[in-house]
Design a protein around this motif. Structure first.
Motif, PDB file in Angstrom:
ATOM      1  N   ASN A  62       0.824  -1.211   0.000  1.00  0.00           N
ATOM      2  CA  ASN A  62       0.000   0.000   0.000  1.00  0.00           C
ATOM      3  C   ASN A  62       0.863   1.267   0.000  1.00  0.00           C
ATOM      4  N   THR A 117      -6.090  -9.588   1.157  1.00  0.00           N
ATOM      5  CA  THR A 117      -6.418  -9.858  -0.230  1.00  0.00           C
ATOM      6  C   THR A 117      -5.571  -8.945  -1.097  1.00  0.00           C
ATOM      7  N   ARG A 157      -5.088  -6.917  -4.140  1.00  0.00           N
ATOM      8  CA  ARG A 157      -5.969  -6.354  -5.170  1.00  0.00           C
ATOM      9  C   ARG A 157      -5.189  -6.084  -6.460  1.00  0.00           C
ATOM     10  N   LYS A 158      -3.938  -5.736  -6.287  1.00  0.00           N
ATOM     11  CA  LYS A 158      -3.184  -5.307  -7.471  1.00  0.00           C
ATOM     12  C   LYS A 158      -1.699  -5.375  -7.128  1.00  0.00           C
ATOM     13  N   SER A 216      -6.072  -5.249   0.736  1.00  0.00           N
ATOM     14  CA  SER A 216      -7.151  -4.722   1.566  1.00  0.00           C
ATOM     15  C   SER A 216      -7.491  -5.738   2.634  1.00  0.00           C
TER      16      SER A 216
END
Length: 962
Positions: free
Chosen positions: A909, A945, A947-948, A962
RNA sequence: GCGAGCGUGGCGGAAUGGCAGACGCGCCAGACUUAGGAUCUGGUGUCUUCGGACGUGUGGGUUCGACUCCCACCGCUCGCACCA
């Protein structure tokens, strides 16, 4: 020399004999400065002519012309701020020599002018004497900095061999006119020929050319010249006995030099028609690699604005008032007019008495009364005008500035006719309209101009909006774009049009109806070119009973006469007349000559001299061919250094921002004249301009506000400062005599050596930034040189420590990364980071304790532009027979720039959570795999999870979870 | 007032939109020393419960990611200053 710092020589017992210190540094520096001089190392070859004797093979290389703004020799000597730019250009020049360019780098002296003359007046010593003494001192100081200038090219503007050609260029200007049809300067003799042959007709209202007397023809031609004599209001300083340029007058209207009062006074003076070049001076800025801020300053100074001239008939008089406006689209909203108080038309249009009641058209008496303002009680317009002029003249500049809000003025009693609607509008005089700009008169449109609005409010004048302001507009004047309103008559309607279209249409209407035309105005004025001084170039001009005559080229130079009493006549009387000192040289002034085959007769010489700026307008051209006695510069030599495909003769011009407008504008103007006449091959003098920052220094004031010697100030433990026991306050300012905070290069060289000074000035920040001098910080770069020396030379025996062993892989890779970085920094003038990279490499060598030749050889070459003396010394000790000045600058091996593996930060993140090593050139999948393999990352990803995943190979891996 | 530029540790300053603070000063500790304001070695953004958290003038926005780009504001520097 003091016993402080590591610069102490071998006095104390345990300092190694061969440690790099100030004594050794100074010895090395003197040795190599002598070597360069003896070997003529920095003689730059011309392709032909007198200066093609040494290093001539280098003339085949591509040229590079590097220029410093040359110094004005000042009695107060150099401080460390002065050579900042000179060191910067020297580093660049040395680097470019090592990059196979034929580099021209020289330094001359700008030595005519008021400061030297004032100094001479005060000391009684002739300026020619002091000037040369000061120049000798400065040359010594600059030589000690190790600057690689070609000494043959260092001209002095006061030498006859130089100013002969300054006079020659003046003759070119005098003998030229500006041909508007071809948009270039051309010889006046060509104009004469065309007039004689009838190809061209005179553009004044006079008789046909053939019918004119010789004198009339001469007056006509003189009025077309690029150098002409004109009566103009100038800055007259009786305290100095001379007129001054605007830049020599302070904001509060006193002379910069000596703080004497300065008055505006109309005097007959030489002017140069720089305004003819206004458009090209603006347009060609786009071709130059200069900072935007300097270009902007030049654009503002030239002040080009497009608009229209409109003629307003004066009611009841056979007179028209011509105004200039940038907003002809607002013409329907012109509800009054304002003339400058000194406008010549004012006295003509004054009615005998105040037009109240019947004579005031539809304006009610209460209104016309209000227009008289504070002069309401005066008996007639003429008296009111006289009173207003007096009150305006009595105002100081400061009062005028404070008044920019509060408008003053008075009604003249006259009315003019708005040409769009025939409506009579009152005519005022007010000092917010300046005689020197546009036509000295305006149409006032209060609805669209803030100044006019303020005036209208003050004097109860009508306001008619002709541009619709946006809905909800609660302001006063609206100067923005919007649809025109209230702007229609029988023959034209602007209503609904935007500003640009409205302007275009109304100009067409004005031109069709004969009431005006589109035009362009400039803030720039012609250059006032004469001074009532002794210490300047004499004009190559004599006078007969009718006016000025140019001397033929064969009579150059006009030598400045020796005078014992060279002081200007000074007084404190503003009405005193200027008396140029040269007027007192009676035997020089009266001269018998045969000019152009005419019979010998007596002429009077021009006794004004040229301003300081003249010599600096073209010195860079003389650097090209300084010894040429037949031409100001040989055409072949000029073409070599100014190939037509180059945007300007000088490739890099470095100097302070204080010359942003005047010197740079004047020099561009002269260059363009020479270009038009075919004497130079580039349209601009300076292709690239770089503004170096200033060196600032702490200055200290005592409680009386007097500056104290900064060198004697001590810092207390609590951060306050004291001088001789008293508390003083610190501030920062430009280094110099007045703030008593100057540090001289001689001090630094004595304590650490020149190479340390050079390196410090380059390392302390980017060249274009101003930065505070900090003597304390110098030791950092000194230690760097000391460590480098220690890596190469045994401090106890003086023998070479460099080995032929190959460096380890890590060292070799670091070397090549350093080469790549330093080379890039040198190309972009990023000398501060170049120094940092060299220090890093040296720190690495210090840690490893070995100095492999494979590293040291290129290291020394990379250091050479920055610290040339120690580099030459090490180069010699490494076994090389001659100077490294022309050795190729090291080139990085691209293969060594890519590491086998690279460390890549892993983000989650957007926050860095770990670093992993991957193979160089690895694909995205390998990056991602490596990241997953990291314990910490695996932990963070386990419960989330993904996400990208963003992978920038070799740069970063970012998991968005996330 | 208008225009331009700049805001990063105690200081000078580094960072093609991808590990903030390279390099230097200063400071701290150590070495060598009768001594050190010389020299050398190491450390040094802030806070921390030692896991980490926070940090590039302030507030917002764009983006996976902003010292960096966009908007507003604050501060400093420079230029122009009634230019019609």
């Amino acid at each position: 020399m003091t016993d402080s710092h590591g610069a102490a020589p071998t006095g104390s017992t345990d300092v190694p004999t061969f440690r790099y210190n100030a004594a050794i540094a100074n010895q090395i520096e003197r040795k190599w400065q002598d070597y360069w001089e003896r070997e003529r190392t920095f003689y730059t070859p011309n392709p032909t002519g007198l200066l093609s004797d040494v290093n001539v093979e280098r003339a085949a290389l591509p040229k590079l012309f590097i220029l410093d703004m040359f110094p004005y020799p000042s009695g107060s000597g150099l401080h460390v701020g002065h050579p900042l730019g000179y060191i910067g250009t020297d580093v660049y020049a040395r680097f470019m020599r090592m990059s196979q360019r034929n580099v021209l780098h020289a330094l001359g002296y700008d030595a005519f002018g008021l400061p030297a003359e004032q100094h001479a007046v005060q000391t009684g010593v002739h300026p020619a004497v002091t000037t040369h003494e000061i120049i000798d001192t400065m040359r010594g100081q600059l030589r000690a900095l190790g600057l690689g200038h070609d000494p043959r090219r260092g001209i002095v503007t006061t030498d006859v061999g130089y100013y002969k050609w300054t006079q020659w260029i003046f003759l070119q200007i005098f003998n030229s006119y500006y041909d508007a049809s071809t948009d270039q300067a051309r010889p006046v003799r060509e104009l004469l020929l065309e007039l004689e042959e009838g190809i061209r007709l005179p553009d004044d209202d006079g008789a046909p050319w053939a019918d004119r007397s010789d004198l009339d023809k001469r007056v006509y031609l003189d009025s077309k010249r690029l150098a002409y004599v004109d009566e103009a209001p100038v800055n007259w300083c009786p305290g100095l006995g001379t007129v001054l340029a605007n830049e020599e007058v302070t904001a509060d209207g006193r002379s910069e030099r000596g703080n004497f009062a300065v008055y505006r006074k109309p005097l007959r003076q030489w002017m140069l028609r720089i305004t003819a070049y206004a458009d090209r001076l603006v347009a060609d800025l786009d071709t130059l690699d200069w900072t935007e801020s300097i270009k902007l300053m030049q654009r503002n100074w030239i002040g080009r604005s497009e608009g229209a001239e409109v003629d307003f008939a004066v009611a009841g008089h056979d007179a028209t008032i011509r105004v200039f406006t940038t907003r002809p689209d607002t013409l329907f909203g012109a509800t009054f007019m304002v003339l400058a108080p000194e406008h010549p038309l004012v006295d003509q249009i004054l009615p005998g008495e105040w037009p109240d009641g019947e004579g005031a058209y539809d304006y009610p008496p209460a209104r016309t009364q209000a227009w008289r303002g504070e002069f309401g009680e005066t008996a007639s317009p003429a008296e009111a005008v006289r009173a207003y002029r007096e009150s305006a003249a009595a105002k100081t500049d400061e009062e005028r500035q404070a008044d920019t809000r509060q408008k003053t003025g008075v009604f003249t009693g006259a009315f003019a006719i708005n040409p769009t609607n025939g409506r009579p509008i009152p005519v005022f005089i007010a000092d917010y309209v300046l005689m020197g700009y546009g036509t000295g008169a305006i149409m006032a449109v209060p609805a669209q101009d803030e100044r006019d609005w303020a005036f209208a409010e003050q004097f109860d004048l009508p306001i008619v909006r002709t541009v619709a302001p946006p809905d909800g507009w609660e302001g006063k004047a609206f100067t923005g774009d919007g649809p025109a309103i209230n702007s229609a008559n029988d023959s034209v309607s602007l209503d609904g049009l935007a500003v640009v279209e409205a302007k275009q249409l109304i100009i067409e209407w004005l031109e069709a109806s004969g009431a005006g035309q589109g035009t362009v105005t400039y803030k720039l004025r012609d250059w006032l070119f004469s001074r009532q001084r002794y210490w300047g170039e004499p004009f190559p001009i004599v006078y007969d009973e009718h006016g000025p005559i140019a001397l033929p080229e064969s009579m150059l130079p006009v030598v400045l006469p020796e005078m014992v009493d060279f002081a200007p006549k000074t007084s404190d009387d503003p009405d005193a007349e200027p008396e140029p000192p040269l007027a007192r040289a009676a035997e020089w002034v009266e001269v018998e000559l045969e000019i152009d085959g005419e019979a010998a007769r007596v002429y009077r010489r021009e006794t004004n001299t040229m301003p300081n700026w003249a010599g600096s307008c073209w010195y860079y051209l003389r650097y090209l061919d300084p010894t040429n006695e037949d031409r100001f510069v040989d055409p072949d030599v000029e073409r070599y250094w100014s190939p037509p495909d180059s945007p300007g003769t000088v490739d890099l011009y470095v100097g302070g921002v204080e010359h942003a407008v005047l010197h740079l504008l004047y020099a561009r103007f002269w260059h363009k004249v020479l270009y038009d006449l075919g004497h130079v091959s580039t349209p601009e003098p300076f292709a690239r301009l770089f503004n170096q920052g200033y060196i600032l220094a702490a200055a200290y004031k005592d409680d009386r506000g007097v500056y104290v010697d900064a060198a004697a100030v001590q810092e207390r433990a609590d951060g306050t400062f004291e001088y001789e026991g008293r508390t003083v306050t610190q501030e920062f300012g430009k280094m110099g005599k007045s703030l008593r905070n100057a540090v001289t290069p001689d001090d630094v060289c004595g304590e650490y050596g020149t190479d340390t000074l050079r390196l410090y000035e380059m390392a302390m920040g980017p060249l274009d930034a101003s930065r505070p001098w900090s003597t304390r910080d110098i030791v950092g770069v000194f230690r760097f040189l000391q460590r480098l020396w220690r890596n190469c030379i045994d401090e106890d025996t003086g023998s070479l420590r460099v080995t032929d062993e190959a460096p380890d892989d890590e060292t070799r890779r670091l070397l090549h990364r350093t080469i790549a970085a330093v080379r890039n920094d040198m190309e972009t003038l990023g000398f501060n980071t170049a120094v940092a990279h060299l220090i890093e490499l040296n720190n690495h060598l210090t840690r490893t304790g070995v100095a492999p030749r494979e590293v040291i050889d290129p290291f020394v070459l990379m250091l050479a532009p920055l610290a040339p003396h120690i580099a030459e010394e090490l180069w010699e000790r490494l076994g090389h027979a001659s100077t490294l000045a022309y050795e190729p600058f090291p080139v990085a091996d691209a293969a060594l720039l890519v590491a086998d593996t690279v460390e890549v930060p892993v983000q989650v993140n957007g926050k860095v959570r770990a670093r992993v090593r991957v193979a160089a050139g690895a694909d995205e999948a390998s990056h991602e795999a490596a990241a997953h393999a990291d314990e910490r990352i695996a932990e963070l990803l386990a419960s989330a999870t993904i996400r990208k995943v963003i992978v920038v190979p070799g740069r970063t891996i970012n998991f968005v979870i996330s």
